[in-house]
Structures are given as structure tokens and as C-alpha cells.
Design a protein around this motif. Structure first.
Motif, mmCIF file in Angstrom:
data_model
loop_
_atom_site.group_PDB
_atom_site.id
_atom_site.type_symbol
_atom_site.label_atom_id
_atom_site.label_comp_id
_atom_site.label_asym_id
_atom_site.label_seq_id
_atom_site.Cartn_x
_atom_site.Cartn_y
_atom_site.Cartn_z
ATOM 1 N N PHE A 4 34.627 35.559 42.680
ATOM 2 C CA PHE A 4 34.954 36.634 43.619
ATOM 3 C C PHE A 4 34.475 37.994 43.099
ATOM 4 C CE2 PHE A 4 38.070 33.479 45.183
ATOM 5 C CZ PHE A 4 37.617 33.434 46.493
ATOM 6 N N ILE A 5 34.446 38.156 41.781
ATOM 7 C CA ILE A 5 33.859 39.387 41.231
ATOM 8 C C ILE A 5 32.380 39.450 41.597
ATOM 9 C CG2 ILE A 5 33.271 40.593 39.098
ATOM 10 C CD1 ILE A 5 35.851 39.476 37.883
ATOM 11 N N ALA A 6 31.696 38.297 41.512
ATOM 12 C CA ALA A 6 30.281 38.247 41.887
ATOM 13 C C ALA A 6 30.096 38.521 43.378
ATOM 14 C CB ALA A 6 29.694 36.882 41.525
ATOM 15 N N VAL A 7 30.989 37.998 44.211
ATOM 16 C CA VAL A 7 30.912 38.251 45.651
ATOM 17 C C VAL A 7 31.069 39.741 45.942
ATOM 18 C CG1 VAL A 7 32.135 37.930 47.844
ATOM 19 C CG2 VAL A 7 31.633 35.957 46.401
ATOM 20 N N GLU A 8 32.048 40.366 45.299
ATOM 21 C CA GLU A 8 32.257 41.802 45.501
ATOM 22 C C GLU A 8 31.035 42.593 45.034
ATOM 23 O OE1 GLU A 8 34.666 42.959 47.125
ATOM 24 O OE2 GLU A 8 36.487 41.787 46.830
ATOM 25 N N ALA A 9 30.480 42.200 43.881
ATOM 26 C CA ALA A 9 29.294 42.892 43.372
ATOM 27 C C ALA A 9 28.119 42.721 44.325
ATOM 28 C CB ALA A 9 28.935 42.356 41.983
ATOM 29 N N GLY A 10 27.991 41.521 44.897
ATOM 30 C CA GLY A 10 26.914 41.275 45.844
ATOM 31 C C GLY A 10 27.020 42.140 47.081
ATOM 32 N N TRP A 11 28.258 42.353 47.547
ATOM 33 C CA TRP A 11 28.420 43.206 48.720
ATOM 34 C C TRP A 11 28.198 44.671 48.394
ATOM 35 C CZ3 TRP A 11 28.126 42.561 53.687
ATOM 36 C CH2 TRP A 11 28.266 41.264 54.187
ATOM 37 N N VAL A 12 28.472 45.063 47.166
ATOM 38 C CA VAL A 12 28.127 46.430 46.750
ATOM 39 C C VAL A 12 26.612 46.608 46.782
ATOM 40 C CG1 VAL A 12 28.111 48.041 44.805
ATOM 41 C CG2 VAL A 12 30.199 46.796 45.355
ATOM 42 N N VAL A 13 25.883 45.609 46.277
ATOM 43 C CA VAL A 13 24.418 45.657 46.325
ATOM 44 C C VAL A 13 23.938 45.768 47.767
ATOM 45 C CG1 VAL A 13 22.292 44.374 45.874
ATOM 46 C CG2 VAL A 13 24.109 44.390 44.162
ATOM 47 N N THR A 14 24.522 44.968 48.654
ATOM 48 C CA THR A 14 24.105 44.959 50.056
ATOM 49 C C THR A 14 24.395 46.281 50.752
ATOM 50 O OG1 THR A 14 24.472 42.576 50.214
ATOM 51 C CG2 THR A 14 24.405 43.798 52.278
ATOM 52 N N GLU A 15 25.614 46.785 50.579
ATOM 53 C CA GLU A 15 26.038 47.976 51.326
ATOM 54 C C GLU A 15 25.585 49.275 50.672
ATOM 55 O OE1 GLU A 15 27.799 47.663 54.501
ATOM 56 O OE2 GLU A 15 26.678 45.876 53.973
ATOM 57 N N VAL A 16 25.805 49.411 49.382
ATOM 58 C CA VAL A 16 25.374 50.636 48.693
ATOM 59 C C VAL A 16 23.849 50.687 48.635
ATOM 60 C CG1 VAL A 16 25.471 51.936 46.522
ATOM 61 C CG2 VAL A 16 27.504 50.748 47.358
ATOM 62 N N GLY A 17 23.227 49.512 48.473
ATOM 63 C CA GLY A 17 21.776 49.469 48.413
ATOM 64 C C GLY A 17 21.099 49.860 49.714
#
Length: 436
Positions: free
Chosen positions: A364-377
Motif C-alpha cells: 500500500f505504501i507503493a500504491v500511494e507512491a505510485g499515485w503521487v507519481v501519477t498526480e504530482v507528475g
């Protein structure tokens, strides 16, 4: 905190909590389905108890996911009205289909929960499958809407207005497939390792058969997903390189356009001097990741106006965290497959159970990090290349207070969910310990 930051933080908190509830709601029905199927095949009552226990967990997360998802839908209109004014008619179709999938899931879950001894046993089993299918479809439809924000299509943008709208083309945009399979696989990996980790902790305390069975089922799903995830990630990265080259450059902190571009592992981005310090560099691997060719040219951030750069450090760190955890979980998956094939009773080893316990939150930490990449990116765009996030902000004052309120509500909701799950676990434990 200014209004713009408060609005973005509110969306981040809401999405950050909802995505955990949604992932579990998508995947757990498959666990309960397999447990019931194993009971029908083996007649082992442990599988029946496991299916019923997991079904109660699914009901809890379904309810919480519905609440948190509804909050998010209201926030889109409340915080970003200009965005919804233009985007609503274009990408509304996946949301309507998500609502349909949600209602099907609700009906099937109701039949599953209250159909024990009332429905034919095989009919009852396949209502669980319908819950799982509709849950996955629900997630895919929502991801399709998000993918449209990254790859807007299905309209002509003329003088600040959308014309010639094609909702089907918008829904099946160029980013939807890569995002959908990457997110779905991530959900199975994260939920599988989390469930296996919880049961591993319980098994270390009391070596009950039900926990052993639960670990095996959850790890089977998680391990397959963990092995598939790098393949999915490679396809997703190539899609990002094609559709959002600035995002790719940001999460790799790739400042200069070059051939045989190096893949960066770790490092600290220095945006001012346009370099990455203390990083391990693999020459040519970024070119291969982006274009499937070790000699290909990869665009750097220098190709884009600096005011349109995503926040480089947070995007970079989040991407590195996501990839690092993904590789670690793939290693655990390899151990699971090797151990199942070669050794007997190896899963009872303390080191293995402790490893699973450590892995419990990592997916779930990886999922949250992935969504940060998607949205912040994607920043500074809310619709990539069309509309900037700041231009769609509501003029309503006092967003800070709604942010504080929503955060408090989600924290309380998390404690309630944790208490409910703990209570269910205690009841299950008590039943088995009482019966010896």
C-alpha cells in the motif's frame, strides 16, 4: 496554508485513504470466493469459516469505500468547478459505468452475505465471483477517468471550450489501458501481501490452520501480481514516455535530452543545478525503459518551460520508493514459489513469517507512491496540456477548514475500521481456541 494548497491537500488526503479501501474492496472478494470454492471441493470446514470471515471484512470495506468514494466525487465539483464544467460532459461515461458496477457489486454482496443456506451452494459461490468482477470493473472505470486527465481525447478544444465531444473515445483514451492494468495488478499485490502479513502475525501467536490456509490463498494472488507488476510497469513507463514526456523526465530527474540516457537509482535531485547527486546510473537503461531501445533519445526537462515542470524531488522520490518496494515484493514472491515447490512446512519458519509481517504495509505504501507519481507528475496540469490546476480552483474561501475536517473524519474512520476488523479477528480466534 493558501487556498490552492489546501484544496490539493484535501484531494490528496481523500484519495490517499480511499485508494486503500478501494483496493481491498476490489481484491478481497476474490479471496473469499477461492476460500468457499476450496470448501466446496474439500469439505474442510476451515475454508468455510475463512470465507465467512473474509466476507465480513469485504462488507466493512465496501461500506467504507462507498463513503470515501462519494466524498471524492463531491470534492471534484466543490473544489474544482471549472474543471468539472468542462470535463464533466466528456469523461462522465466511466463514472456512470462505475456507478453501475457499484450497484451490481452491492446486490451480489448482499446475496453472498445473506444467501448462506438460502441459495444453491454453487449459485452462492458465483455471487462471490460477481462481487469480485464488478469490484475490479469499478476500479478500472475510475482509473479510466483519471487516465483521461493524463491523455485527454474525445473532443476538440477551441477558444477554451470543448466541441465535437465523443465520450467513448474519451473513456478509451491512450492512457486508460496501461493505467488500468498497472493499478489492478498493484491492488492484488498490495492487498494480498497485507492479508498474508496479518495472518502471518496471527499464526506466530497461535498456530491455527485457518491462518495457514489464509496465508496460502493470499500469497498465491499476491505473488502472481508481484511477478507481473514489473512487466506492467514497463508498459506503463513506455506509455508515459510517449504521452507525458515531462512526467517521465521528472520521476527520473532527467534534466538533459540525450541518447543512451541513464536510468537513475536513488540519488538526490538538485533542480537548481539540474543534476542528481549520489545516484547510481545505468547507461542506456532509461532509453530502453522509455522506448525499448538502449540508444534512443529521451527528452529531458530542458525541453519544457520551467513553469510547466512537475515538482521534481517528490516525483522522483515517490517513483524510486514505488520501484524499490515492487522489487522487494517480487523477491518475496520468488521465495514463495520456490519454497512451495521445494520444501515442506517451510512457511512455518519464523524468518518467513516475520518477512511477511514486514511486507504487510509495503504494497500500500507503493500504491500511494505510485499515485503521487501519477498526480504530482501531471502538475501543473489538471487536464494535461489543456487546463492548469490553479485555473480550475473554486473561488470559495475557507478551504483550509474543510481540509482539516475531512482529514479528521478519515482518521476517525480509519480507527473505526481497524476496531471493527480487530473485533472480527478476535471472534474468529476465540472460536478456534475454544474448540482446541
Amino acid at each position: 496554508m493558501d487556498e490552492f494548497l489546501a484544496a490539493r491537500m484535501q484531494m490528496a488526503v481523500s484519495l490517499g485513504f480511499h485508494i486503500v479501501f478501494a483496493c481491498i474492496g476490489m481484491v478481497m472478494p476474490w479471496f473469499m470466493f477461492v476460500a468457499e470454492w476450496k470448501w466446496l471441493r474439500t469439505k474442510n470446514p476451515v475454508y468455510l469459516d475463512l470465507a465467512k470471515a473474509w466476507a465480513k471484512g469485504v462488507a466493512i470495506f465496501f461500506a467504507v469505500g462507498a463513503v470515501s468514494g462519494t466524498v471524492l466525487s463531491f470534492e471534484l465539483g466543490m473544489l474544482w468547478p471549472t474543471f468539472m464544467q468542462h470535463a464533466g460532459p466528456i469523461f462522465g461515461m466511466p463514472f456512470s459505468w462505475e456507478g453501475t458496477a457499484f450497484f451490481v457489486e452491492a446486490i451480489a454482496l448482499g446475496l453472498f452475505l445473506y444467501g448462506w443456506k438460502r441459495l444453491n451452494k454453487w449459485v452462492h459461490l458465483y455471487t462471490g465471483m460477481v462481487v469480485g468482477i464488478s469490484g475490479v470493473l469499478s476500479g478500472i472505470f475510475v482509473v479510466s477517468a483519471n487516465a483521461w486527465m493524463n491523455s485527454p481525447s474525445g473532443f476538440d478544444w477551441i477558444d477554451g471550450q470543448a466541441f465535437n465531444i465523443d465520450p467513448v473515445k474519451a473513456m478509451f483514451n491512450k492512457a486508460w489501458f496501461s493505467q488500468a492494468h498497472h493499478m489492478t495488478i498493484a491492488a492484488f499485490s498490495a492487498t494480498g501481501f497485507a492479508v498474508a502479513g496479518v495472518h502471518a502475525v496471527l499464526y506466530m501467536k497461535n498456530k491455527l490452520e485457518i491462518h495457514a490456509k489464509a496465508i496460502t490463498i493470499a500469497l498465491a494472488f499476491a505473488s502472481v501480481a508481484a511477478v507481473l507488476q514489473p512487466i506492467s510497469g514497463d508498459l506503463a513507463a513506455k506509455n508515459v514516455a510517449k504521452l507525458q514526456p515531462a512526467k517521465l523526465a521528472a520521476f527520473e530527474s532527467h534534466f538533459k535530452t540525450e541518447e543512451k540516457a541513464s536510468l537513475i537509482i536513488g540519488g538526490i535531485p538538485d533542480v537548481e543545478n539540474r543534476e542528481v547527486k549520489y545516484a547510481i546510473k545505468l547507461p542506456g537503461f532509461l532509453s530502453f525503459l522509455a522506448h525499448g531501445d538502449f540508444n534512443a533519445e529521451v527528452k529531458g526537462l530542458e525541453e519544457f518551460p520551467e513553469e510547466e515542470w512537475p515538482p521534481v524531488p517528490i516525483t522522483h522520490y515517490s517513483f524510486q520508493l514505488m520501484v524499490g518496494i515492487g522489487m522487494f515484493l517480487m523477491l518475496i514472491a520468488a521465495l514463495f514459489f520456490a519454497g512451495t515447490y521445494k520444501w515442506k512446512h517451510w512457511f512455518e519458519k519464523k524468518w518467513w513469517l516475520r518477512l511477511l509481517a514486514i511486507a504487510t504495509p509495503l504494497g500500500f505504501i507503493a500504491v500511494e507512491a505510485g499515485w503521487v507519481v501519477t498526480e504530482v507528475g501531471r502538475q501543473p496540469w489538471i487536464i494535461y496540456g489543456i487546463m492548469k490546476t490553479k485555473d480550475s480552483l473554486t473561488p470559495m474561501p475557507g478551504i483550509q477548514y474543510t481540509f482539516y475536517t475531512i482529514t479528521a473524519v478519515y482518521v476517525i474512520l480509519t480507527f473505526v475500521v481497524t476496531w471493527l476488523l480487530s473485533r472480527q479477528i478476535q471472534l474468529l480466534q476465540s472460536k478456534y481456541l475454544k474448540n482446541g
